[in-house]
Design a protein around this motif. Sequence first.
Motif, PDB file in Angstrom:
ATOM      1  N   ARG A 190     -28.687 -66.628 -52.082  1.00  0.00           N
ATOM      2  CA  ARG A 190     -29.638 -65.920 -52.937  1.00  0.00           C
ATOM      3  C   ARG A 190     -29.142 -65.891 -54.377  1.00  0.00           C
ATOM      4  NH1 ARG A 190     -31.640 -59.891 -51.539  1.00  0.00           N
ATOM      5  NH2 ARG A 190     -29.579 -59.303 -52.327  1.00  0.00           N
ATOM      6  N   SER A 191     -27.862 -65.638 -54.566  1.00  0.00           N
ATOM      7  CA  SER A 191     -27.307 -65.647 -55.921  1.00  0.00           C
ATOM      8  C   SER A 191     -27.398 -67.038 -56.539  1.00  0.00           C
ATOM      9  CB  SER A 191     -25.846 -65.179 -55.888  1.00  0.00           C
ATOM     10  OG  SER A 191     -25.752 -63.827 -55.481  1.00  0.00           O
ATOM     11  N   CYS A 192     -27.177 -68.061 -55.718  1.00  0.00           N
ATOM     12  CA  CYS A 192     -27.287 -69.436 -56.227  1.00  0.00           C
ATOM     13  C   CYS A 192     -28.717 -69.737 -56.674  1.00  0.00           C
ATOM     14  CB  CYS A 192     -26.857 -70.425 -55.141  1.00  0.00           C
ATOM     15  SG  CYS A 192     -25.085 -70.417 -54.782  1.00  0.00           S
ATOM     16  N   LEU A 193     -29.704 -69.299 -55.900  1.00  0.00           N
ATOM     17  CA  LEU A 193     -31.100 -69.523 -56.286  1.00  0.00           C
ATOM     18  C   LEU A 193     -31.435 -68.777 -57.567  1.00  0.00           C
ATOM     19  CD1 LEU A 193     -32.876 -69.397 -52.809  1.00  0.00           C
ATOM     20  CD2 LEU A 193     -32.515 -71.404 -54.264  1.00  0.00           C
ATOM     21  N   HIS A 194     -30.891 -67.579 -57.737  1.00  0.00           N
ATOM     22  CA  HIS A 194     -31.096 -66.854 -58.989  1.00  0.00           C
ATOM     23  C   HIS A 194     -30.513 -67.649 -60.158  1.00  0.00           C
ATOM     24  CE1 HIS A 194     -31.497 -62.693 -56.835  1.00  0.00           C
ATOM     25  NE2 HIS A 194     -32.555 -63.439 -56.722  1.00  0.00           N
ATOM     26  N   ASN A 195     -29.347 -68.258 -59.932  1.00  0.00           N
ATOM     27  CA  ASN A 195     -28.735 -69.075 -60.984  1.00  0.00           C
ATOM     28  C   ASN A 195     -29.591 -70.291 -61.314  1.00  0.00           C
ATOM     29  OD1 ASN A 195     -25.292 -68.823 -61.569  1.00  0.00           O
ATOM     30  ND2 ASN A 195     -26.409 -67.290 -60.412  1.00  0.00           N
ATOM     31  N   LEU A 196     -30.183 -70.899 -60.295  1.00  0.00           N
ATOM     32  CA  LEU A 196     -31.063 -72.048 -60.554  1.00  0.00           C
ATOM     33  C   LEU A 196     -32.295 -71.621 -61.349  1.00  0.00           C
ATOM     34  CD1 LEU A 196     -31.023 -74.127 -57.223  1.00  0.00           C
ATOM     35  CD2 LEU A 196     -29.633 -74.397 -59.285  1.00  0.00           C
ATOM     36  N   GLU A 197     -32.821 -70.443 -61.059  1.00  0.00           N
ATOM     37  CA  GLU A 197     -33.950 -69.926 -61.842  1.00  0.00           C
ATOM     38  C   GLU A 197     -33.561 -69.790 -63.310  1.00  0.00           C
ATOM     39  OE1 GLU A 197     -35.132 -66.238 -60.150  1.00  0.00           O
ATOM     40  OE2 GLU A 197     -36.235 -67.141 -58.485  1.00  0.00           O
ATOM     41  N   MET A 198     -32.371 -69.232 -63.542  1.00  0.00           N
ATOM     42  CA  MET A 198     -31.915 -69.059 -64.925  1.00  0.00           C
ATOM     43  C   MET A 198     -31.712 -70.412 -65.605  1.00  0.00           C
ATOM     44  SD  MET A 198     -31.883 -65.809 -65.263  1.00  0.00           S
ATOM     45  CE  MET A 198     -30.920 -65.502 -66.744  1.00  0.00           C
ATOM     46  N   GLU A 199     -31.215 -71.387 -64.851  1.00  0.00           N
ATOM     47  CA  GLU A 199     -31.014 -72.726 -65.410  1.00  0.00           C
ATOM     48  C   GLU A 199     -32.344 -73.372 -65.771  1.00  0.00           C
ATOM     49  OE1 GLU A 199     -28.899 -76.102 -66.699  1.00  0.00           O
ATOM     50  OE2 GLU A 199     -28.198 -74.080 -66.209  1.00  0.00           O
ATOM     51  N   LEU A 200     -33.370 -73.147 -64.955  1.00  0.00           N
ATOM     52  CA  LEU A 200     -34.696 -73.694 -65.259  1.00  0.00           C
ATOM     53  C   LEU A 200     -35.286 -73.049 -66.518  1.00  0.00           C
ATOM     54  CD1 LEU A 200     -36.174 -73.837 -61.639  1.00  0.00           C
ATOM     55  CD2 LEU A 200     -35.579 -75.797 -63.089  1.00  0.00           C
ATOM     56  N   LEU A 201     -35.003 -71.766 -66.694  1.00  0.00           N
ATOM     57  CA  LEU A 201     -35.522 -71.046 -67.858  1.00  0.00           C
ATOM     58  C   LEU A 201     -34.711 -71.339 -69.115  1.00  0.00           C
ATOM     59  CD1 LEU A 201     -36.185 -67.576 -66.173  1.00  0.00           C
ATOM     60  CD2 LEU A 201     -37.918 -69.203 -66.953  1.00  0.00           C
ATOM     61  N   ALA A 202     -33.400 -71.484 -68.941  1.00  0.00           N
ATOM     62  CA  ALA A 202     -32.509 -71.702 -70.085  1.00  0.00           C
ATOM     63  C   ALA A 202     -31.487 -72.762 -69.717  1.00  0.00           C
ATOM     64  CB  ALA A 202     -31.811 -70.397 -70.489  1.00  0.00           C
ATOM     65  N   PRO A 203     -31.793 -74.054 -69.915  1.00  0.00           N
ATOM     66  CA  PRO A 203     -30.862 -75.127 -69.555  1.00  0.00           C
ATOM     67  C   PRO A 203     -29.482 -74.905 -70.157  1.00  0.00           C
ATOM     68  CG  PRO A 203     -32.988 -76.039 -70.129  1.00  0.00           C
ATOM     69  CD  PRO A 203     -33.066 -74.576 -70.458  1.00  0.00           C
ATOM     70  N   GLY A 204     -28.456 -75.099 -69.334  1.00  0.00           N
ATOM     71  CA  GLY A 204     -27.079 -74.857 -69.764  1.00  0.00           C
ATOM     72  C   GLY A 204     -26.536 -73.534 -69.292  1.00  0.00           C
ATOM     73  N   TYR A 205     -27.402 -72.691 -68.702  1.00  0.00           N
ATOM     74  CA  TYR A 205     -26.954 -71.369 -68.252  1.00  0.00           C
ATOM     75  C   TYR A 205     -25.862 -71.478 -67.204  1.00  0.00           C
ATOM     76  CZ  TYR A 205     -26.892 -66.917 -65.783  1.00  0.00           C
ATOM     77  OH  TYR A 205     -26.485 -65.757 -65.181  1.00  0.00           O
ATOM     78  N   ILE A 206     -26.012 -72.381 -66.234  1.00  0.00           N
ATOM     79  CA  ILE A 206     -25.026 -72.494 -65.161  1.00  0.00           C
ATOM     80  C   ILE A 206     -23.695 -72.983 -65.697  1.00  0.00           C
ATOM     81  CG2 ILE A 206     -24.424 -73.786 -63.071  1.00  0.00           C
ATOM     82  CD1 ILE A 206     -27.311 -73.599 -62.215  1.00  0.00           C
ATOM     83  N   ALA A 207     -23.736 -73.912 -66.657  1.00  0.00           N
ATOM     84  CA  ALA A 207     -22.496 -74.425 -67.237  1.00  0.00           C
ATOM     85  C   ALA A 207     -21.773 -73.366 -68.040  1.00  0.00           C
ATOM     86  CB  ALA A 207     -22.797 -75.636 -68.117  1.00  0.00           C
ATOM     87  N   LYS A 208     -22.547 -72.464 -68.682  1.00  0.00           N
ATOM     88  CA  LYS A 208     -21.946 -71.413 -69.492  1.00  0.00           C
ATOM     89  C   LYS A 208     -22.551 -70.066 -69.114  1.00  0.00           C
ATOM     90  CE  LYS A 208     -21.169 -74.495 -73.421  1.00  0.00           C
ATOM     91  NZ  LYS A 208     -21.451 -74.734 -74.853  1.00  0.00           N
TER      92      LYS A 208
END
Length: 256
Positions: A190-208
């Motif tokens: 679930r936390s990983c899916l939340h991170n993917l949502e953030m990455e879709l909204l703001a590319p680069g979020y997962i990297a930083k």
Amino acid sequence: MVSLTEKYRPLTLDTFAGLGTAKTLLSALRDNPWESAWLLVGDSGTGKTTMALALASEMKAEIHHIASRQCDLEVVEKTVNKCHYTPWNNGWHICIIDEADQMTRAAQLCFLSKLDSTARPPKTIFLFTANETKLLEKRFIGRCRIIRFLGCQDAAGGAAFLAHVWKLEASGKPAPDFADLLQRNEYNLRSCLHNLEMELLAPGYIAKPEPVSEPETRTRHHAAASVVSIDDQKARRQEAARRAWVTIRARRAAKG
């Protein structure tokens, strides 16, 4: 935008990523049900309630769902009383009690007789969920079969699931390192899916990712340490060692 956790919520036991032991046990219960009580223990977001609902759906059971922090003596008595009547489809009753470790003491004591032969309702299966067991009495725990939800126990399968979601949602955008994402989120899908949502909204979020301040980190660790039982600590240490190994294996497999 629809939440990815809702869009990809598994509806049947065989569609869960990881959680092999829990799937095996509850699939056996589905195929050969009997009057019993089960305690699903694990962190928030590891699939406890979702899997309980999937089991009830596959059994076509009459569901009695007690939401978090609503389990008191009156609710227990009313719910169990309903279970003494024949289910609407002549099948089984399934009672799902969320965050059972937060139920009132009176409710917990009431369950002691409901979970054994003293006052057990017929054709009823109880599924309790809890983040940990510290607040539960040994007499209550002893009446339940415990299944521990320790996050996605199949790193390769979890990474494949996240890659599948990304392929459907990201329209060819560069993919993050899913094995690393799982590890950073302690194998909580679930936390990983939340991170993917953030990455879709703001590319680069997962990297930083947004940094967490040192005082906040210490507070979180102290808060967690104050509520985790000794048994849970031992289980988590064993799981951390196992996860490190499966991550190495997943990365070796990915390199071919």
